[in-house]
Design a protein around this motif. Structure first.
Motif, PDB file in Angstrom:
ATOM      1  N   GLN A   1      -9.555  -5.137   5.694  1.00 17.35           N
ATOM      2  CA  GLN A   1      -8.799  -6.103   4.891  1.00 17.35           C
ATOM      3  C   GLN A   1      -8.373  -7.324   5.695  1.00 17.35           C
ATOM      4  OE1 GLN A   1      -7.858  -2.667   4.944  1.00 17.35           O
ATOM      5  NE2 GLN A   1      -9.296  -2.425   3.232  1.00 17.35           N
ATOM      6  N   GLY A   2      -8.619  -7.297   7.004  1.00 16.91           N
ATOM      7  CA  GLY A   2      -8.176  -8.383   7.867  1.00 16.91           C
ATOM      8  C   GLY A   2      -7.216  -7.863   8.919  1.00 16.91           C
ATOM      9  N   LEU A   3      -6.624  -8.756   9.676  1.00 18.92           N
ATOM     10  CA  LEU A   3      -5.670  -8.346  10.711  1.00 18.92           C
ATOM     11  C   LEU A   3      -4.416  -7.770  10.075  1.00 18.92           C
ATOM     12  CD1 LEU A   3      -5.994 -11.351  13.192  1.00 18.92           C
ATOM     13  CD2 LEU A   3      -6.714  -8.994  13.597  1.00 18.92           C
ATOM     14  N   ARG A   4      -3.963  -6.644  10.631  1.00 27.03           N
ATOM     15  CA  ARG A   4      -2.760  -5.993  10.128  1.00 27.03           C
ATOM     16  C   ARG A   4      -1.851  -5.637  11.300  1.00 27.03           C
ATOM     17  NH1 ARG A   4      -4.363  -8.043   6.278  1.00 27.03           N
ATOM     18  NH2 ARG A   4      -4.765  -7.185   4.191  1.00 27.03           N
ATOM     19  N   ASN A   5      -0.552  -5.874  11.102  1.00 25.25           N
ATOM     20  CA  ASN A   5       0.450  -5.616  12.128  1.00 25.25           C
ATOM     21  C   ASN A   5       1.302  -4.417  11.725  1.00 25.25           C
ATOM     22  OD1 ASN A   5       3.559  -6.381  12.958  1.00 25.25           O
ATOM     23  ND2 ASN A   5       2.109  -6.750  14.603  1.00 25.25           N
ATOM     24  N   SER A   6       1.481  -3.482  12.639  1.00 24.84           N
ATOM     25  CA  SER A   6       2.217  -2.254  12.310  1.00 24.84           C
ATOM     26  C   SER A   6       3.665  -2.534  11.929  1.00 24.84           C
ATOM     27  CB  SER A   6       2.161  -1.271  13.487  1.00 24.84           C
ATOM     28  OG  SER A   6       2.733  -1.846  14.653  1.00 24.84           O
ATOM     29  N   ASP A   7       4.278  -3.541  12.560  1.00 25.59           N
ATOM     30  CA  ASP A   7       5.663  -3.883  12.217  1.00 25.59           C
ATOM     31  C   ASP A   7       5.743  -4.404  10.784  1.00 25.59           C
ATOM     32  OD1 ASP A   7       6.359  -3.172  14.769  1.00 25.59           O
ATOM     33  OD2 ASP A   7       6.627  -5.206  15.495  1.00 25.59           O
ATOM     34  N   ALA A   8       4.825  -5.309  10.436  1.00 25.43           N
ATOM     35  CA  ALA A   8       4.819  -5.855   9.080  1.00 25.43           C
ATOM     36  C   ALA A   8       4.576  -4.761   8.050  1.00 25.43           C
ATOM     37  CB  ALA A   8       3.758  -6.943   8.962  1.00 25.43           C
ATOM     38  N   LEU A   9       3.691  -3.831   8.364  1.00 19.41           N
ATOM     39  CA  LEU A   9       3.404  -2.732   7.448  1.00 19.41           C
ATOM     40  C   LEU A   9       4.623  -1.827   7.276  1.00 19.41           C
ATOM     41  CD1 LEU A   9      -0.228  -1.802   8.582  1.00 19.41           C
ATOM     42  CD2 LEU A   9       0.453  -2.985   6.467  1.00 19.41           C
ATOM     43  N   ALA A  10       5.377  -1.630   8.356  1.00 19.30           N
ATOM     44  CA  ALA A  10       6.599  -0.823   8.265  1.00 19.30           C
ATOM     45  C   ALA A  10       7.620  -1.496   7.354  1.00 19.30           C
ATOM     46  CB  ALA A  10       7.184  -0.605   9.660  1.00 19.30           C
ATOM     47  N   LEU A  11       7.734  -2.820   7.457  1.00 18.61           N
ATOM     48  CA  LEU A  11       8.661  -3.560   6.604  1.00 18.61           C
ATOM     49  C   LEU A  11       8.232  -3.478   5.134  1.00 18.61           C
ATOM     50  CD1 LEU A  11       9.232  -6.754   8.796  1.00 18.61           C
ATOM     51  CD2 LEU A  11      10.713  -4.746   8.607  1.00 18.61           C
ATOM     52  N   ILE A  12       6.925  -3.590   4.907  1.00 16.57           N
ATOM     53  CA  ILE A  12       6.405  -3.478   3.545  1.00 16.57           C
ATOM     54  C   ILE A  12       6.722  -2.102   2.966  1.00 16.57           C
ATOM     55  CG2 ILE A  12       4.259  -3.305   2.203  1.00 16.57           C
ATOM     56  CD1 ILE A  12       3.129  -5.533   4.021  1.00 16.57           C
ATOM     57  N   GLY A  13       6.625  -1.082   3.815  1.00 16.49           N
ATOM     58  CA  GLY A  13       6.900   0.275   3.364  1.00 16.49           C
ATOM     59  C   GLY A  13       8.319   0.493   2.892  1.00 16.49           C
ATOM     60  N   GLU A  14       9.260  -0.319   3.399  1.00 19.02           N
ATOM     61  CA  GLU A  14      10.664  -0.168   3.007  1.00 19.02           C
ATOM     62  C   GLU A  14      11.108  -1.259   2.041  1.00 19.02           C
ATOM     63  OE1 GLU A  14      12.666   2.293   3.463  1.00 19.02           O
ATOM     64  OE2 GLU A  14      11.263   3.425   4.716  1.00 19.02           O
ATOM     65  N   SER A  15      10.154  -2.045   1.551  1.00 15.54           N
ATOM     66  CA  SER A  15      10.473  -3.098   0.575  1.00 15.54           C
ATOM     67  C   SER A  15      10.209  -2.574  -0.831  1.00 15.54           C
ATOM     68  CB  SER A  15       9.621  -4.340   0.832  1.00 15.54           C
ATOM     69  OG  SER A  15       9.913  -4.915   2.091  1.00 15.54           O
TER      70      SER A  15
END
Length: 226
Positions: free
Chosen positions: A49-63
């Protein structure tokens, strides 16, 4: 409590995302809608899907409000290096107006509790002339400071707090994240931080072998936010 805050750290690797995710989880547990963004992230992984950042994904998980990845993390770079260096190597120009406009799109969703997470410490460069702190200033957001508790943390925390105040922003609260459980005179260091930082301590997060968001949230107090 403000509907939005800028998450800053006293240094890199102090657990900004761990604490941000914990705060978001606590807000969700209180029945608030949540949203978070990471405007600039380096150290990303190449995916289909492209570049992915673990921190950003963690934030998305709690949004609780779900947005496209590119909205949450508009600037993603693969090398785990300073953002301005990564951007230069990628041929990308980072500017405060561009990042501000991107984050205003996130803030426009008007979640009950929104976090914009920075990168590294308060004075991380964005370009030859701008710092990531300039984005916080442009957004005029109160700041939550994550203090990585280890040797030298008092100096880092006080200098960060002074810089935040000098930039005309409110330090709404701080979190003691114990990243080194062997810190000598831990209680004395925590007492000194509490005495000297001009904002409430939102919690002391102990060193956790597995820093699961639910466990982190148990140590945080949202009701202390200004």
């Amino acid at each position: 409590m403000s509907p939005a805050y800028f998450i800053a750290g006293t240094d890199t690797d102090v657990g900004k995302t761990t604490i941000a995710a914990g705060l978001l989880h606590a807000a969700r547990q209180s029945g608030l809608s949540t949203l978070a963004a990471k405007p600039v992230a380096s150290g990303c992984t190449v995916t289909a899907q492209g570049l992915r950042n673990s921190d950003a994904l963690a934030l998305i998980g709690e949004s609780s409000i779900k947005l496209p990845y590119a909205t949450v993390n508009p600037f993603a770079f693969e090398p785990a290096i300073a953002p301005h260096v990564a951007a230069h190597e990628a041929g990308v120009t980072l500017s405060v107006p561009t990042l501000r406009d991107a984050m205003l799109q996130v803030l426009a969703h008007k979640a009950d509790f929104t976090l914009i997470e920075g990168a590294g410490g308060w004075r991380v460069p964005l370009s030859d002339h701008a710092n990531l702190s300039d984005l916080a200033i442009a957004l005029q957001l109160p700041v939550i400071l994550v203090v990585g508790v280890r040797l030298g943390c008092i100096n880092h925390a006080l200098l960060s707090a002074e810089a935040i105040a000098r930039d005309g922003l409110q330090l709404a609260g701080w979190v003691a994240n114990i990243v080194d459980p062997q810190t000598s005179r831990l209680e004395e260091n925590l007492s000194s931080l509490a005495e000297r930082l001009p904002a409430p301590c939102l919690g002391r997060v102990p060193w956790l072998k597995q820093a699961k968001t639910e466990a982190v949230a148990e140590h945080l107090q949202l009701d202390l936010l200004d």
